[in-house]
Motif scaffolding. Structure first.
Motif, PDB file in Angstrom:
ATOM      1  N   LYS A   1      19.196  71.503  41.715  1.00 32.52           N
ATOM      2  CA  LYS A   1      19.724  71.403  40.362  1.00 32.52           C
ATOM      3  C   LYS A   1      20.805  72.446  40.163  1.00 32.52           C
ATOM      4  O   LYS A   1      20.594  73.637  40.387  1.00 32.52           O
ATOM      5  CB  LYS A   1      18.612  71.635  39.337  1.00 32.52           C
ATOM      6  CG  LYS A   1      19.095  71.592  37.906  1.00 32.52           C
ATOM      7  CD  LYS A   1      19.503  70.200  37.522  1.00 32.52           C
ATOM      8  CE  LYS A   1      20.312  70.180  36.243  1.00 32.52           C
ATOM      9  NZ  LYS A   1      20.770  68.820  35.917  1.00 32.52           N
TER      10      LYS A   1
ATOM     11  N   TYR B   1      23.609  73.753  37.341  1.00 31.65           N
ATOM     12  CA  TYR B   1      24.091  73.660  35.965  1.00 31.65           C
ATOM     13  C   TYR B   1      25.564  73.988  35.916  1.00 31.65           C
ATOM     14  O   TYR B   1      26.033  74.852  36.640  1.00 31.65           O
ATOM     15  CB  TYR B   1      23.359  74.658  35.067  1.00 31.65           C
ATOM     16  CG  TYR B   1      21.917  74.355  34.858  1.00 31.65           C
ATOM     17  CD1 TYR B   1      21.535  73.195  34.207  1.00 31.65           C
ATOM     18  CD2 TYR B   1      20.936  75.221  35.304  1.00 31.65           C
ATOM     19  CE1 TYR B   1      20.212  72.913  34.004  1.00 31.65           C
ATOM     20  CE2 TYR B   1      19.601  74.944  35.112  1.00 31.65           C
ATOM     21  CZ  TYR B   1      19.247  73.798  34.465  1.00 31.65           C
ATOM     22  OH  TYR B   1      17.933  73.520  34.258  1.00 31.65           O
TER      23      TYR B   1
ATOM     24  N   LYS C   1      10.418  71.040  35.375  1.00 31.41           N
ATOM     25  CA  LYS C   1      11.025  70.063  34.480  1.00 31.41           C
ATOM     26  C   LYS C   1      11.587  68.876  35.241  1.00 31.41           C
ATOM     27  O   LYS C   1      11.616  67.757  34.730  1.00 31.41           O
ATOM     28  CB  LYS C   1      12.126  70.728  33.643  1.00 31.41           C
ATOM     29  CG  LYS C   1      11.552  71.573  32.531  1.00 31.41           C
ATOM     30  CD  LYS C   1      12.628  71.985  31.566  1.00 31.41           C
ATOM     31  CE  LYS C   1      12.011  72.467  30.267  1.00 31.41           C
ATOM     32  NZ  LYS C   1      13.035  72.641  29.229  1.00 31.41           N
TER      33      LYS C   1
ATOM     34  N   THR D   1       8.591  66.665  35.988  1.00 33.11           N
ATOM     35  CA  THR D   1       8.086  65.894  34.862  1.00 33.11           C
ATOM     36  C   THR D   1       9.112  64.903  34.333  1.00 33.11           C
ATOM     37  O   THR D   1       8.788  64.060  33.514  1.00 33.11           O
ATOM     38  CB  THR D   1       7.685  66.817  33.697  1.00 33.11           C
ATOM     39  OG1 THR D   1       8.756  67.727  33.458  1.00 33.11           O
ATOM     40  CG2 THR D   1       6.436  67.590  34.022  1.00 33.11           C
ATOM     41  N   GLY D   2      10.345  64.990  34.791  1.00 39.66           N
ATOM     42  CA  GLY D   2      11.344  64.035  34.340  1.00 39.66           C
ATOM     43  C   GLY D   2      12.152  64.523  33.156  1.00 39.66           C
ATOM     44  O   GLY D   2      12.905  63.759  32.561  1.00 39.66           O
ATOM     45  N   LEU D   3      12.015  65.802  32.782  1.00 39.58           N
ATOM     46  CA  LEU D   3      12.786  66.317  31.654  1.00 39.58           C
ATOM     47  C   LEU D   3      14.190  66.691  32.066  1.00 39.58           C
ATOM     48  O   LEU D   3      15.083  66.803  31.240  1.00 39.58           O
ATOM     49  CB  LEU D   3      12.090  67.535  31.066  1.00 39.58           C
ATOM     50  CG  LEU D   3      10.837  67.204  30.266  1.00 39.58           C
ATOM     51  CD1 LEU D   3      10.058  68.461  29.952  1.00 39.58           C
ATOM     52  CD2 LEU D   3      11.214  66.474  28.992  1.00 39.58           C
ATOM     53  N   ILE D   4      14.379  66.911  33.356  1.00 40.20           N
ATOM     54  CA  ILE D   4      15.699  67.265  33.850  1.00 40.20           C
ATOM     55  C   ILE D   4      16.056  66.334  34.997  1.00 40.20           C
ATOM     56  O   ILE D   4      15.209  66.007  35.837  1.00 40.20           O
ATOM     57  CB  ILE D   4      15.740  68.724  34.341  1.00 40.20           C
ATOM     58  CG1 ILE D   4      15.556  69.679  33.164  1.00 40.20           C
ATOM     59  CG2 ILE D   4      17.052  69.028  35.025  1.00 40.20           C
ATOM     60  CD1 ILE D   4      15.698  71.122  33.570  1.00 40.20           C
ATOM     61  N   HIS D   5      17.275  65.921  34.995  1.00 40.60           N
ATOM     62  CA  HIS D   5      17.796  65.056  36.039  1.00 40.60           C
ATOM     63  C   HIS D   5      18.211  65.929  37.224  1.00 40.60           C
ATOM     64  O   HIS D   5      19.031  66.820  37.051  1.00 40.60           O
ATOM     65  CB  HIS D   5      19.004  64.311  35.475  1.00 40.60           C
ATOM     66  CG  HIS D   5      19.274  63.033  36.168  1.00 40.60           C
ATOM     67  ND1 HIS D   5      19.545  62.972  37.497  1.00 40.60           N
ATOM     68  CD2 HIS D   5      19.300  61.758  35.710  1.00 40.60           C
ATOM     69  CE1 HIS D   5      19.731  61.707  37.837  1.00 40.60           C
ATOM     70  NE2 HIS D   5      19.575  60.946  36.767  1.00 40.60           N
TER      71      HIS D   5
ATOM     72  N   ARG E   1      11.658  58.317  33.349  1.00 40.04           N
ATOM     73  CA  ARG E   1      10.639  58.460  32.294  1.00 40.04           C
ATOM     74  C   ARG E   1      10.105  57.128  31.803  1.00 40.04           C
ATOM     75  O   ARG E   1      10.018  56.877  30.602  1.00 40.04           O
ATOM     76  CB  ARG E   1      11.194  59.268  31.115  1.00 40.04           C
ATOM     77  CG  ARG E   1      11.317  60.745  31.397  1.00 40.04           C
ATOM     78  CD  ARG E   1      11.202  61.577  30.139  1.00 40.04           C
ATOM     79  NE  ARG E   1      12.151  61.196  29.120  1.00 40.04           N
ATOM     80  CZ  ARG E   1      13.436  61.545  29.172  1.00 40.04           C
ATOM     81  NH1 ARG E   1      13.881  62.309  30.131  1.00 40.04           N
ATOM     82  NH2 ARG E   1      14.245  61.170  28.215  1.00 40.04           N
TER      83      ARG E   1
ATOM     84  N   LEU F   1       4.839  58.162  32.527  1.00 39.52           N
ATOM     85  CA  LEU F   1       4.431  59.169  31.553  1.00 39.52           C
ATOM     86  C   LEU F   1       2.923  59.148  31.311  1.00 39.52           C
ATOM     87  O   LEU F   1       2.326  60.158  30.978  1.00 39.52           O
ATOM     88  CB  LEU F   1       5.194  58.969  30.242  1.00 39.52           C
ATOM     89  CG  LEU F   1       6.708  59.155  30.359  1.00 39.52           C
ATOM     90  CD1 LEU F   1       7.386  58.871  29.037  1.00 39.52           C
ATOM     91  CD2 LEU F   1       7.041  60.566  30.834  1.00 39.52           C
TER      92      LEU F   1
ATOM     93  N   ILE G   1       1.089  61.455  33.920  1.00 37.87           N
ATOM     94  CA  ILE G   1       1.279  62.903  34.010  1.00 37.87           C
ATOM     95  C   ILE G   1       0.999  63.579  32.674  1.00 37.87           C
ATOM     96  O   ILE G   1       0.869  62.915  31.644  1.00 37.87           O
ATOM     97  CB  ILE G   1       2.736  63.252  34.407  1.00 37.87           C
ATOM     98  CG1 ILE G   1       3.684  62.786  33.326  1.00 37.87           C
ATOM     99  CG2 ILE G   1       3.088  62.645  35.739  1.00 37.87           C
ATOM    100  CD1 ILE G   1       4.920  63.617  33.222  1.00 37.87           C
TER     101      ILE G   1
ATOM    102  N   LEU H   1       2.031  67.554  30.648  1.00 38.13           N
ATOM    103  CA  LEU H   1       2.669  68.867  30.741  1.00 38.13           C
ATOM    104  C   LEU H   1       2.075  69.768  29.658  1.00 38.13           C
ATOM    105  O   LEU H   1       1.987  69.378  28.501  1.00 38.13           O
ATOM    106  CB  LEU H   1       4.178  68.739  30.536  1.00 38.13           C
ATOM    107  CG  LEU H   1       4.965  70.043  30.392  1.00 38.13           C
ATOM    108  CD1 LEU H   1       4.965  70.827  31.682  1.00 38.13           C
ATOM    109  CD2 LEU H   1       6.398  69.766  29.959  1.00 38.13           C
TER     110      LEU H   1
ATOM    111  N   MET I   1       2.563  73.646  28.187  1.00 39.68           N
ATOM    112  CA  MET I   1       3.341  74.881  28.265  1.00 39.68           C
ATOM    113  C   MET I   1       2.643  75.925  27.413  1.00 39.68           C
ATOM    114  O   MET I   1       2.396  75.703  26.226  1.00 39.68           O
ATOM    115  CB  MET I   1       4.762  74.639  27.770  1.00 39.68           C
ATOM    116  CG  MET I   1       5.547  73.713  28.694  1.00 39.68           C
ATOM    117  SD  MET I   1       7.216  73.356  28.118  1.00 39.68           S
ATOM    118  CE  MET I   1       6.923  71.992  27.014  1.00 39.68           C
TER     119      MET I   1
ATOM    120  N   TYR J   1       7.873  67.787  24.717  1.00 42.22           N
ATOM    121  CA  TYR J   1       6.651  67.018  24.533  1.00 42.22           C
ATOM    122  C   TYR J   1       6.957  65.619  24.018  1.00 42.22           C
ATOM    123  O   TYR J   1       6.338  64.641  24.417  1.00 42.22           O
ATOM    124  CB  TYR J   1       5.712  67.726  23.561  1.00 42.22           C
ATOM    125  CG  TYR J   1       5.040  68.955  24.127  1.00 42.22           C
ATOM    126  CD1 TYR J   1       4.344  68.894  25.311  1.00 42.22           C
ATOM    127  CD2 TYR J   1       5.105  70.170  23.463  1.00 42.22           C
ATOM    128  CE1 TYR J   1       3.712  70.013  25.837  1.00 42.22           C
ATOM    129  CE2 TYR J   1       4.481  71.296  23.965  1.00 42.22           C
ATOM    130  CZ  TYR J   1       3.788  71.212  25.163  1.00 42.22           C
ATOM    131  OH  TYR J   1       3.177  72.317  25.666  1.00 42.22           O
TER     132      TYR J   1
ATOM    133  N   THR K   1      18.665  66.401  28.950  1.00 42.52           N
ATOM    134  CA  THR K   1      17.927  66.500  30.203  1.00 42.52           C
ATOM    135  C   THR K   1      18.803  67.001  31.346  1.00 42.52           C
ATOM    136  O   THR K   1      18.290  67.365  32.386  1.00 42.52           O
ATOM    137  CB  THR K   1      17.339  65.146  30.616  1.00 42.52           C
ATOM    138  OG1 THR K   1      18.377  64.194  30.652  1.00 42.52           O
ATOM    139  CG2 THR K   1      16.266  64.715  29.669  1.00 42.52           C
TER     140      THR K   1
END
Lengths: 334, 275, 262
Positions: free
Chosen positions: A11, A13, A68, A71-75, A91, A96, A99, A101, A103, B106, B271
């Motif tokens: 990843k 950024y 992340k 879990t699919g929150l970040i590509h 996602r 979903l 799994i 998550l 935090m 979430y 994302t």
């Protein structure tokens, strides 16, 4: 089939740089400058069903980014990733449902309502019918030792009770893969132990795969036979915890408070002097010689207080990477 | 085994029941709010009627609208304002909190449409007095408007059209709110953009033809206030024009599709940019 | 006296720097004050202004002035106070040898200073959209108008201090503030000039503090014939009534706050 398969996962950024102030904003509008920051640098690992894996690394190492992505929150920017047979970043609802998550520093339950109300919402969202949801809540509440707390508004619960209800809410849909980001953050020793016991128990009963990050080595020691250590975006260690401790902590830390002031040289031969400030002294002592060295220290100095501990994981990792960097520099010289 | 689509619809319906059941339970813990809201609605309505009366002091019409016609517009405005208090304000103003505290994660991990979750998660009963007052005002004004208006509404087609335009108004209002609230994914600092919207939409208290031409253009094409109150009011008064009706429905569909697109884009941004 | 000057300078300086950080929000708050401009649109399209003896020019001057007055008399004390109390920021402020109200007052002034460019920008847009509506008030009108805006702001601030102190007793004090906003909205002259009111309503409105908060400074700015002495006198009188009340309530509230051990 593996539950999680990651190959060359990366990843990067793009961070746009802006000078502070109004002038900087204007210049930024005209002439955008970007900088690439590598958060995760091609890591590969697989995790089998039912494993409990600890995810270690200092702040900013790329732990959360990896979590992340899983879990699919970040590509991901590059690489292959499959979790429970799905590509996380799409996602899909079916993924979903597999799994969850949790935090430690963020709540999903509603502050002003009893947890039961939030749990009913979750049951509806995940399409679990009422009797089944009640049964599961009862079961999990028993495992978590939660009872009337579920009927009290969340804000009236202690931190430990809140964490346990968060876990209950996160597990209501019986996920096959659990992602836990600092699940014991801020909990006292008792609550911490109970959360650990529950996670181990849950893993044993359901065969769920668990991946957790923690700053607390205690969590990792108690739960994870296998750990992944990430540093500066790279996978540094993948293996048993024992092997990692051996590699990282051949020494223990001895913290002393002394009656009198002594120069740094006075500690030569007792261990590596880490810190020396007035009456406070910190030494690193090899594990094998711990008892004799401590005995010698007590004999030689007037000791007010003495404490033996494992050095913080972050210091260990930091020290290790400093060593590696030094070794690399030395190797480069002719 | 039921087909998946039906199962999904039932799941969404049950989720919605649960969402609203829990939030109503929480809100009803504050009964004093009911009294405050009632006083506030009545006060605002009295004030608006007073100002409207002042505006009619110069002649029998305002921008070509009779007193009772203007009352229908005011009633529609009050109704929409209540709708905003009930649904839009409590849900959409929370998006920025989700972004700031990171709990948007979430929401994105729930096996349910995230736009649906963010838009319908809670409901506040405190907009109901305004909605009731708006409906009452519309009914009273229509009765006042006399047989002409009533005759226009007698055919089922006309009633259907009026309802469709009202629905279009709700959809447009929702989309505007949602788009502005979703911008906080990019710019957390513009969290109060929805407040600007709320204060600008006050323009919908009066028929669009009451404004100077430049503002009329602005309120039709840039900020579609015209479609919120004036167009449905015309349909209710039995003088809806086909052009405006079609225009209103098209604008509603475009706004909804726009909000949907923006949200998908926002998710992709979130994302790939968040850490 | 010298200490007061130093404290004021330090407070204003730091608060202004803080407000500059919030300029995006402040721009939007400024934009949300468009109500008088919308009302100008409605009034200029109706014959009601003429019926009350107002020329179109008088009408547009009045509402533009009301817009400026509104921009610089916005008070949001109760919202920050509630937030501060909730977040536990209030207690450390109370430990300082300076009432937090002075700090809040300074941040209001700083916010107004930050607003200036946005308000000017909005007026320029209005001037471009409708050429000829802008005008330059005479120096006297400008000076008196600015003074009246300051006085009106202080009166509004004082009124909100009273409502804010109720936060010490009730969680619903902000709702009360919203209720107070209703008479302010309709009786202050923000949505309709007081000249267009029926005489009875007008007398009633003038007996409340609200018209002095918008109508009076706006008419001064717009160059209407106004009894300036009467206006400033009325504001001073209301302040004299509210000040002891605010003082007593604030002290009682603080006593209650410390008694609760918060």
């Amino acid at each position: 089939m593996s539950t999680i398969r990651a190959r060359d996962l990366a990843k990067t950024y793009r961070i746009s740089e802006k000078q502070p102030g109004l002038a900087g904003t204007l210049r930024h509008l005209v002439n955008r400058r970007h900088r690439e920051v590598v958060a995760v640098d091609r890591i590969s690992f697989t995790i089998e069903p039912g494993e409990i894996v600890g995810f270690l690394g200092p702040n900013g190492a790329g732990k959360t980014t990896t979590l992340k992505m899983l879990t699919g929150l970040i590509h991901p920017s590059a690489g292959e990733l499959e979790v429970a047979g799905y590509q996380p970043w799409r996602r899909q609802a079916a993924f979903l449902r597999q799994i969850t998550l949790v935090m430690g520093n963020r709540q999903q339950l509603i502050w002003d309502l009893p947890a039961l109300d939030s749990l009913r919402v979750n049951a509806a969202v995940y399409g679990i019918d009422e009797p089944e949801a009640r049964r599961r809540i009862g079961e999990l509440a028993e495992m978590l030792e939660l009872g009337p707390e579920l009927q009290r508004p969340l804000r009236k619960l202690s931190l430990g009770q809140r964490m346990k209800t968060e876990l209950l809410a996160a597990l209501l849909h019986r996920p096959a893969v659990l992602f836990l980001d600092e699940p014991t953050l801020g909990l006292d020793v008792n609550a911490q132990a109970r959360v650990r016991d529950f996670l181990a128990d849950y893993n044993r009963r359901t065969g769920a795969t668990v991946l957790l990050t923690s700053h607390d080595m205690g969590d990792i020691t108690a739960l994870c036979p296998r750990v992944l250590l990430i540093h500066q975006g790279q996978l540094f260690h993948d293996g048993s915890l024992a092997a990692l401790t051996q590699r990282l902590a051949p020494c223990r830390q001895v913290r002393l408070e002394l009656e009198h002031l002594h120069p740094a040289e006075a500690f030569a031969g007792f261990g590596t002097l880490e810190a020396h400030q007035g009456h406070q002294v910190r030494l690193l002592v090899p594990r094998a010689q711990l008892t004799e060295r401590v005995a010698a220290l007590l004999e030689r100095f007037a000791v007010v207080d003495l404490e033996v501990s494992d050095p913080p994981i972050e210091e260990l990792i930091g020290g290790l990477f400093r060593q590696r960097a030094a070794a690399a520099a030395a190797g480069a010289e002719p | 085994m039921r087909p998946p689509l039906i199962r999904d619809i039932r799941r969404y319906a049950r989720s919605l029941r649960c969402f609203w059941g829990t939030s109503l339970a929480a809100e009803l813990e504050y009964p004093l709010n009911a009294a405050i809201e009632l006083v506030s609605v009545l006060g605002n309505l009295a004030g608006s009627l007073f100002v409207l009366q002042l505006l009619f002091a110069g002649g029998p019409s305002l921008g070509g609208w009779s007193w009772s016609g203007a009352l229908v517009v005011l009633g529609l405005y009050t109704l929409l304002d209540g709708f905003t208090t009930c649904l839009l304000q409590p849900n959409l103003s929370r998006i920025v909190n989700h972004v700031q505290t990171g709990t948007l994660d979430y929401v994105l991990l729930k096996p349910i449409d995230s736009q649906f979750w963010l838009s319908a998660r809670t409901v506040s009963p405190w907009g109901l007095p305004a909605m009731a007052a708006g409906l009452g005002l519309i009914g009273w004004a229509l009765a006042q408007a006399g047989p002409g208006a009533a005759a226009g509404l007698r055919s089922p087609g006309a009633v259907l059209l009026a309802l469709a335009l009202l629905l279009a108004a709700l959809v447009i209002l929702y989309s505007l709110w949602f788009v502005l609230a979703a911008l906080s994914i990019w710019f957390v600092k513009v969290w109060n953009a929805t407040e600007v919207l709320r204060y600008t939409l006050v323009a919908g208290r009066y028929p669009i033809s009451a404004y100077p031409p430049a503002l009329r253009l602005l309120f039709t094409f840039v900020l579609p206030v015209a479609f919120l109150t004036t167009v449905p009011a015309e349909a209710l008064l039995g003088r809806g024009s086909a052009l405006w009706a079609v225009g209103s429905l098209v604008v509603a569909l475009l706004c909804l599709a726009g909000s949907r697109l923006l949200w998908r884009f926002a998710q992709r941004f979130y994302t790939s940019a968040s850490s | 006296m010298r200490r007061a000057w130093r404290v004021a300078r330090a407070l204003l300086g730091s608060q202004y720097a803080l407000m500059l950080e919030y300029r995006a929000e402040i721009a939007l708050w400024a934009l949300s004050g468009v109500l008088p401009l919308i009302m100008l649109g409605v009034w200029s399209g109706s014959g009601a202004g003429a019926a009350a003896g107002l020329t179109p020019q008088q009408l547009s001057h009045y509402f533009l002035a009301a817009f400026v007055v509104r921009q610089f008399t916005v008070v949001w004390l109760i919202h920050v106070f509630e937030e501060d109390a909730l977040q536990g920021r209030l207690s450390p402020l109370l430990l300082q040898p300076l009432s937090p109200l002075w700090r809040y007052l300074a941040s209001h002034f700083s916010e107004q200073a930050t607003r200036v460019p946005f308000v000017v920008l909005m007026l320029v847009v209005v001037g471009l959209a409708a050429p000829g509506v802008l005008w330059w008030p005479s120096a006297g009108a400008l000076l008196l108008g600015a003074l009246a805006i300051l006085a009106a702001f202080l009166l509004r601030f004082l009124l909100q201090v009273i409502v804010t102190t109720l936060c010490f007793w009730s969680e619903r004090a902000a709702a009360l503030d919203r209720l107070l906003l209703i008479p302010y909205l309709f009786l202050s002259g923000l949505v309709a000039p007081l000249d267009t009111f029926p005489p009875a309503v007008r007398r009633l409105a003038l007996a409340t503090p609200f018209p002095w908060m918008v109508d009076f400074p706006a008419r001064l700015l717009a160059g209407e014939p106004v009894n300036a002495a009467l206006g400033f006198g009325a504001i001073a009188a209301w302040c004299l009534v509210l000040l002891p009340m605010a003082h007593l309530l604030w002290r009682a509230g603080l006593r209650r706050y410390s008694a609760m051990g918060a």
